[in-house]
Design a protein around this motif. Structure first.
Motif, short mmCIF file in Angstrom:
data_model
loop_
_atom_site.label_atom_id
_atom_site.label_comp_id
_atom_site.label_asym_id
_atom_site.label_seq_id
_atom_site.Cartn_x
_atom_site.Cartn_y
_atom_site.Cartn_z
N VAL A 67 0.85 -1.19 0.00
CA VAL A 67 0.00 0.00 0.00
C VAL A 67 0.89 1.23 0.00
O VAL A 67 2.06 1.19 0.38
N SER A 68 0.32 2.33 -0.43
CA SER A 68 1.02 3.61 -0.41
C SER A 68 -0.01 4.69 -0.12
O SER A 68 -1.10 4.66 -0.71
N PRO A 69 0.32 5.59 0.79
CA PRO A 69 1.58 5.78 1.51
C PRO A 69 1.68 4.90 2.74
O PRO A 69 0.70 4.27 3.15
N LEU A 70 2.89 4.87 3.33
CA LEU A 70 3.16 4.12 4.55
C LEU A 70 3.78 5.06 5.59
O LEU A 70 4.22 6.16 5.25
N PRO A 71 3.82 4.62 6.86
CA PRO A 71 4.38 5.50 7.89
C PRO A 71 5.82 5.91 7.59
O PRO A 71 6.66 5.08 7.25
N ASP A 172 2.75 15.70 5.33
CA ASP A 172 2.40 16.48 6.51
C ASP A 172 1.81 15.62 7.62
O ASP A 172 1.95 15.96 8.81
N VAL A 173 1.14 14.53 7.27
CA VAL A 173 0.52 13.68 8.29
C VAL A 173 1.40 12.49 8.66
O VAL A 173 0.94 11.51 9.24
N GLY A 174 2.69 12.56 8.33
CA GLY A 174 3.62 11.55 8.80
C GLY A 174 3.74 10.31 7.93
O GLY A 174 4.15 9.26 8.42
N LEU A 175 3.39 10.44 6.64
CA LEU A 175 3.46 9.30 5.74
C LEU A 175 4.45 9.57 4.62
O LEU A 175 4.92 10.70 4.44
N ARG A 176 4.77 8.54 3.86
CA ARG A 176 5.61 8.72 2.67
C ARG A 176 5.15 7.74 1.60
O ARG A 176 4.62 6.67 1.89
N MET A 240 -6.00 7.00 4.91
CA MET A 240 -4.62 6.68 4.52
C MET A 240 -3.78 6.32 5.74
O MET A 240 -2.98 5.39 5.71
N ARG A 241 -3.95 7.10 6.80
CA ARG A 241 -3.20 6.84 8.02
C ARG A 241 -3.59 5.49 8.62
O ARG A 241 -2.73 4.71 9.04
N GLU A 242 -4.89 5.21 8.67
CA GLU A 242 -5.35 3.93 9.20
C GLU A 242 -4.84 2.77 8.34
O GLU A 242 -4.44 1.72 8.87
N ARG A 243 -4.89 2.97 7.03
CA ARG A 243 -4.42 1.93 6.11
C ARG A 243 -2.92 1.67 6.30
O ARG A 243 -2.46 0.53 6.33
N ALA A 244 -2.16 2.75 6.43
CA ALA A 244 -0.73 2.62 6.64
C ALA A 244 -0.43 1.89 7.94
O ALA A 244 0.44 1.01 8.00
#
Length: 357
Positions: A67-71, A172-176, A240-244
């Motif tokens: 998946v993308s993005p990830l932490p 900005d929310v800590g993902l890449r 996205m954050r939950e998925r990551a």
């Protein structure tokens, strides 16, 4: 020495990564935006289990869904994947598309200004003139939140401006969006001396200058792409954050429950560009057909293969995993197969190491 000039990739990077054509200027007032918590997992994480694709011959392809993005601050442990690679004959990276033009190093430098101009609105109109008042107000709020006072981006085509916004918001929310999985897999394959392949649709642009010029002047129906991307930034960053996080800790059921938001509107916008469609055709169909052909090859020739595949292709009812089942392969998700079954158990002379658990 010659190098390949990736036309489509370069245009996307111009929108999402490169700096603005004009110098950034501060001065925008702050506006009301939703405060989104940026708590994402960090440290060493195991990642998800593997899918198993098998044939009656005993050959197995283990598939890691990505998946993308990830932490951004996560380190992927990759123990299970490393065990598979140690006994594999091949690692197959995720399918991709490579559109290039063999123009040489100096030719690539000469094309760079053309590429920079290609992201600009061809008629010189600013976003405020292209978008509806409501959509422009929404854009302005999100731009202040994630990009800041960059006035040059106001001259970009909507799809490029949206891509830049998306990239900035994700960070900005800590993902890449890159650099987590593939480099680790490639290093493990190199350490174990395992062949690495990638199903890549390779299409060469014979006249790159003409293609870029046509693209720069083309009308692109990208307002739907722009609007949907703003929707994702407004509403989907939490998903996205939950998925990551779910991917990082190996929560397959959590991943299944979180909706994926495909970029179909943006793909359709790209497809509407005559300058590209005339030259390359339906790239997604070509990519999928090539991947399935490569799966036939590795399952026929290798006892064990590790493959990477976007997670949505494993979950979607019309995804590539479903296509494998339609071709007669057995596809099992983590937890659905017996890791200690005779098919998976190594013999003294084959060196096959099954995933643990």
């Amino acid at each position: 020495m010659k190098r390949s000039m990736r036309i489509c990739a370069a245009l996307v990077l111009l929108a999402g990564v490169c700096g603005p054509l004009d110098a950034q200027e501060a001065g925008d007032d702050a506006g009301p935006v939703r405060d989104l918590e940026t708590l994402v997992v960090s440290g060493v994480q195991p990642g998800p289990g593997l899918w198993k694709v098998s044939t009656g011959s005993g050959h197995v392809m283990w598939v890691l869904g990505t998946v993308s993005p990830l932490p951004r601050r996560m380190e992927w442990e990759a123990r299970e994947v490393g065990g598979v690679i140690a006994g594999a004959q091949e690692v197959m990276l995720a399918p991709g598309i490579d559109i290039d033009a063999d123009v040489g190093f100096f030719g690539g430098l000469a094309l760079a200004p053309r590429l920079m101009r290609a992201r600009r609105s061809p008629d010189g109109r600013r976003l405020e003139e292209v978008l509806s008042p409501g959509e422009y107000a929404r854009w302005s709020t999100l731009k202040r939140q994630y990009i800041g006072g960059d006035r040059g981006i106001e001259k970009w085509r909507p799809m490029f401006a949206a891509a830049r916004l998306y990239q900035e918001a994700v960070e900005d929310v800590g993902l890449r969006t890159r650099g987590v999985v593939t480099p680790v897999v490639e290093d493990l394959a190199r350490d174990h001396g395992v062949t690495v392949s990638r199903p890549m649709v390779e299409l060469k642009i014979e006249d790159p200058k003409a293609a870029i010029s046509e693209f720069s002047a083309a009308e692109i129906d990208d307002l739907a792409c722009f609007s949907k991307t703003l929707d994702r930034v407004q509403d989907d960053l939490g998903y996205m954050r939950e998925r990551a996080n779910a991917w990082a800790v190996g929560d397959i059921e959590g991943l299944r429950s979180i909706p994926f938001q495909p970029f179909e509107d943006c793909e359709q916008a790209w497809a509407s560009v005559q300058a590209l469609s005339d030259r390359v055709g339906d790239l997604r169909a070509q990519r999928d057909a090539l991947w399935l052909k490569e799966v036939d090859r590795v399952l026929a020739n290798n006892r064990v293969t590790l493959a990477l595949l976007p997670m949505e292709e494993l979950f979607r009812p019309d995804g590539l995993a479903a296509s494998l089942q339609a071709r007669g392969y057995r596809v099992e998700a983590p937890g659905e197969y017996d890791a200690a079954s005779p098919m998976d158990a190594p013999t003294p002379d084959d060196g096959v190491a099954p995933p643990a658990g």
